[in-house]
Scaffold this active site. Structure first.
Site, PDB file in Angstrom:
ATOM      1  N   ARG A  73     -84.657  41.515 -18.898  1.00  0.00           N
ATOM      2  CA  ARG A  73     -85.555  40.457 -19.355  1.00  0.00           C
ATOM      3  C   ARG A  73     -85.387  40.261 -20.852  1.00  0.00           C
ATOM      4  NH1 ARG A  73     -86.708  36.970 -15.773  1.00  0.00           N
ATOM      5  NH2 ARG A  73     -86.718  38.071 -13.805  1.00  0.00           N
ATOM      6  N   GLU A 117     -85.126  30.512 -23.166  1.00  0.00           N
ATOM      7  CA  GLU A 117     -84.023  29.979 -22.373  1.00  0.00           C
ATOM      8  C   GLU A 117     -84.282  28.521 -22.019  1.00  0.00           C
ATOM      9  OE1 GLU A 117     -83.551  32.608 -19.038  1.00  0.00           O
ATOM     10  OE2 GLU A 117     -82.948  34.317 -20.259  1.00  0.00           O
ATOM     11  N   HIS A 163     -78.047  34.012 -18.057  1.00  0.00           N
ATOM     12  CA  HIS A 163     -79.009  34.509 -17.068  1.00  0.00           C
ATOM     13  C   HIS A 163     -78.475  34.309 -15.646  1.00  0.00           C
ATOM     14  CE1 HIS A 163     -83.568  35.314 -16.448  1.00  0.00           C
ATOM     15  NE2 HIS A 163     -82.849  35.919 -15.520  1.00  0.00           N
TER      16      HIS A 163
END
Length: 530
Positions: A236, A265, A283
Site C-alpha cells: 500500500r 494514484e 499498481h
C-alpha cells in the site's frame, strides 16, 4: 429483491453470478465511480454496493445510504471505505483478500529479482538506447541474503516460502502472527521491527495501510538499515515515506527499490519517478487474468451471502471471524440472552459491565462480547443492533466492557458470567451450554437454576415461607396468565430466595402490582427473552 450497485469494473464471471440471481436487481456501471454526485443521488435505493479503490465510500455517502446492508470491496485494501462509520451504521464490509494473493506474491518476487539484477534498466539500455553495456549492470544474488518481511499474512508468508526456494534466509516481523506459523515455514519471527531493519539485506512490506502502518518506514527507520539495502513496497502506498525513500536512493543508502503502489494514484508526477535505481509499476500487483476472475467471483458470492444472512468468510469490520461464530453458535446465543436478561433485570444504567469467561472458550472472546452487547443494547437504543455495530454503539453510550478470563470453574467447566453494580449493589447472571448445544442460565446472584433462556419470565425475590407460590399462582390465574414452569433458588427456609415463573402470556400491570404487594415479596420483575 436486493438491489446491488457496482460502480467500477470487475471481471465478467462475477457480474454473471449477480445477474443470474432471482433475488437480485443489478446495476452495473463500471465508469460510475467518476461521477460521485450521481452515486450520492442513487445510493439510497440500494442494499449493496461493490467497488474497487476508486469509489470513496465515505461518511457523506453512507449518510445517504438508507438501505445499505453490505459494502463489497473487489480486492484487498479498504482505504477508500470509512470502516468506523460503516460499522456504526451496522453495515457489513466484505473484501476478497485471497483472490489476488498469488498474483501479488509473484509480482513481489519478480520485482525483487528485477531490482537485484537491474533487469529493467538493462532492458532499456539495449532495446531503447541500443547499447551493449554488460559491465554497467552488475547485480547481486539473492541466494545467501537475508530477506526481511514486514507483515507475515497471506502474501508475506507466501513470499517467504518462495524466497527460501532461492536459498535466502528469511526473517519476519508481525506482532499479530504466532511464532508457530513462522517456524513451520522455516522463518524466524522477530519481536522487534528494529532488529529486522538491522539484519535484512532485502526488505519487503506486506501490511494493510492503517494508522499504525502509515509512514512505518521513514528516514529514521532507513538509517537503521544496512548500507545497500534493497527495499520493496508491493502493498500500500504510504507505508514507506516516499520523500525519505527518494533521498535514500539518491544518497545510495538504499541500493535499489521496487514500488508498485503510491500515496496518490495515478502517480504520473510522483517524486519517486525521478529517483535513481528504482523500478516502478502502476499498481499492477493484482493484475492477472486469474486473480481478477478470482476477486470478482469471491466478492459476488460474499455480497450475496451477506444479503441473505448466510456465512461470510471475509468480513472486514465484523468483530470476529465468521467461522468462530458458526462453531460457537450456542455460546453466541447464550451471550446474547445474557445481555437481554441483564439489561432488563439490573444493568440498564451501568457504565461498566464485567464479563467473566471461565474455562476453555477459545482464544478470542470478542464474538461473545459482541453477542452480549447485541442483546443488551437491543432494549435501550432506537436503531437495529447487530454484531457489527454493537461494540460501536456501546462505546458511543460510554459503556465499558471488562473481559476477564478465568480457569475452569467449580460447578461448570465452561461458564459465562455477567456482573454489574448499581447503587452499590452487585448483580450477576451466569450461563453455560449443555451437551454442546443447549444454552442454559444456571446462576442468578449465586442462586442456582436450570433455565432455558427463552420466553416470558417473572423474576421474584421473596422470603422462603409456605404459601408464597400459591398466592402468586392465584393472582396470575385471576388475570388469565398461564404458568408454564417454576424454578426456585433458595438458601434455606425463612431466608431470601429467588423464584422464576415461566408464563405463556403477557403479565398485566395490575397483576404485577398485586404480586409486589404480597408481604413475602421483596421484588418482582418481568423479563422477555424472546
Amino acid at each position: 429483491m436486493f438491489k446491488v450497485l457496482v460502480t467500477e469494473h470487475i471481471a465478467e464471471p462475477g457480474i454473471e453470478i449477480l445477474r443470474n440471481q432471482p433475488d437480485v436487481e443489478l446495476t452495473y456501471d463500471p465508469e460510475l465511480f467518476r461521477d460521485f454526485e450521481k452515486i450520492l443521488q442513487i445510493i439510497p435505493e440500494y442494499d449493496a454496493i461493490i467497488t474497487r479503490s476508486g469509489t470513496p465510500v465515505n461518511k457523506e455517502l453512507l449518510s445517504k445510504a438508507e438501505k445499505l446492508k453490505v459494502i463489497g470491496r473487489a480486492g484487498v485494501g479498504v482505504d477508500n471505505i470509512d470502516l468506523d462509520e460503516a460499522s456504526r451504521r451496522g453495515i457489513l464490509v466484505v473484501n476478497a483478500p485471497t483472490g489476488n494473493t498469488l498474483a501479488a506474491t509473484e509480482h513481489t518476487m519478480g520485482m525483487m529479482i528485477a531490482a537485484a539484477r537491474q533487469i529493467p534498466q538493462a532492458h532499456n539500455s539495449l532495446k531503447i538506447e541500443r547499447r551493449w553495456d554488460r559491465k554497467k549492470f552488475m547485480g547481486v544474488e539473492l541466494a545467501g541474503k537475508t530477506l526481511g518481511i514486514i507483515g507475515f499474512g497471506r502474501i508475506g508468508s507466501r513470499v517467504g516460502i518462495r524466497a527460501k526456494a532461492f536459498d535466502m534466509k528469511v526473517i519476519a516481523y508481525d506482532p499479530y502472527i504466532k511464532k508457530e506459523k513462522a517456524e513451520k515455514l522455516g522463518v524466524e519471527l522477530l519481536d522487534s521491527l528494529d532488529e529486522l531493519l538491522e539484519r535484512a539485506d532485502v526488505i519487503t512490506v506486506h501490511t494493510p495501510l492503517t494508522d499504525e502502518t502509515r509512514n512505518m518506514i521513514t528516514r529514521k527507520e532507513i538509517e537503521k538499515m544496512k548500507d545497500g539495502v534493497i527495499l520493496l513496497n508491493i502493498a500500500r502506498g504510504g507505508i514507506i515515506n516516499e520523500q525519505d525513500l527518494y533521498e535514500a536512493l539518491k544518497s545510495g543508502k538504499v541500493r535499489a527499490a521496487a514500488v508498485d503502489v503510491f500515496v496518490k494514484e495515478p502517480a504520473n508526477d510522483n517524486i519517486l519517478l525521478d529517483a535513481p535505481n528504482i523500478i516502478v509499476t502502476p499498481h499492477i500487483g493484482a493484475n492477472t487474468f486469474e486473480s481478477q476472475t478470482n476477486v470478482a467471483v469471491i466478492i459476488a458470492n460474499q455480497v450475496l451471502a451477506a444479503l441473505r444472512g448466510e456465512e461470510v468468510e471475509f468480513a472486514v469490520n465484523a468483530p470476529f471471524e465468521e467461522t468462530t461464530a458458526k462453531v460457537m453458535k450456542p455460546w453466541m446465543e447464550l451471550a446474547e440472552k445474557l445481555g437481554l436478561f441483564a439489561v432488563q433485570v439490573a444493568c440498564a444504567r451501568s457504565k461498566e459491565i464485567v464479563i467473566e469467561y471461565i474455562g476453555d472458550l477459545g482464544e478470542d472472546v470478542k464474538a461473545f462480547t459482541a453477542a452480549f452487547l447485541k442483546g443488551f443494547l437491543s432494549k435501550i437504543v432506537d436503531i437495529p443492533v447487530n454484531y457489527i455495530n454493537a461494540p460501536f454503539l456501546a462505546k458511543e453510550r460510554g459503556l465499558r466492557i471488562v473481559e476477564v478470563r478465568k480457569e475452569e470453574g467449580t460447578n461448570f467447566k465452561r461458564l459465562m458470567r455477567v456482573a454489574c453494580e448499581i447503587d452499590g449493589k452487585r448483580f450477576s447472571v451466569a450461563g453455560t451450554v449443555m451437551e454442546g448445544k443447549f444454552p442454559k442460565i444456571v446462576e442468578i446472584n449465586n442462586f442456582l437454576f436450570d433455565l432455558v433462556p427463552s420466553g416470558r419470565l417473572l423474576i421474584i425475590k421473596n422470603i422462603d415461607v409456605p404459601g408464597v407460590i400459591g398466592k402468586m399462582g392465584s393472582i396470575l390465574g385471576k388475570h388469565n396468565v398461564n404458568i408454564a414452569g417454576f424454578q426456585l433458588g433458595r438458601v434455606g427456609r425463612g431466608k431470601e430466595a429467588k423464584a422464576i415463573i415461566l408464563v405463556d402470556d403477557e403479565v398485566p400491570a395490575a397483576a404485577m402490582e398485586e404480586i409486589s404487594k404480597l408481604p413475602e415479596i421483596m421484588e418482582v420483575q418481568k423479563v422477555d427473552l424472546g
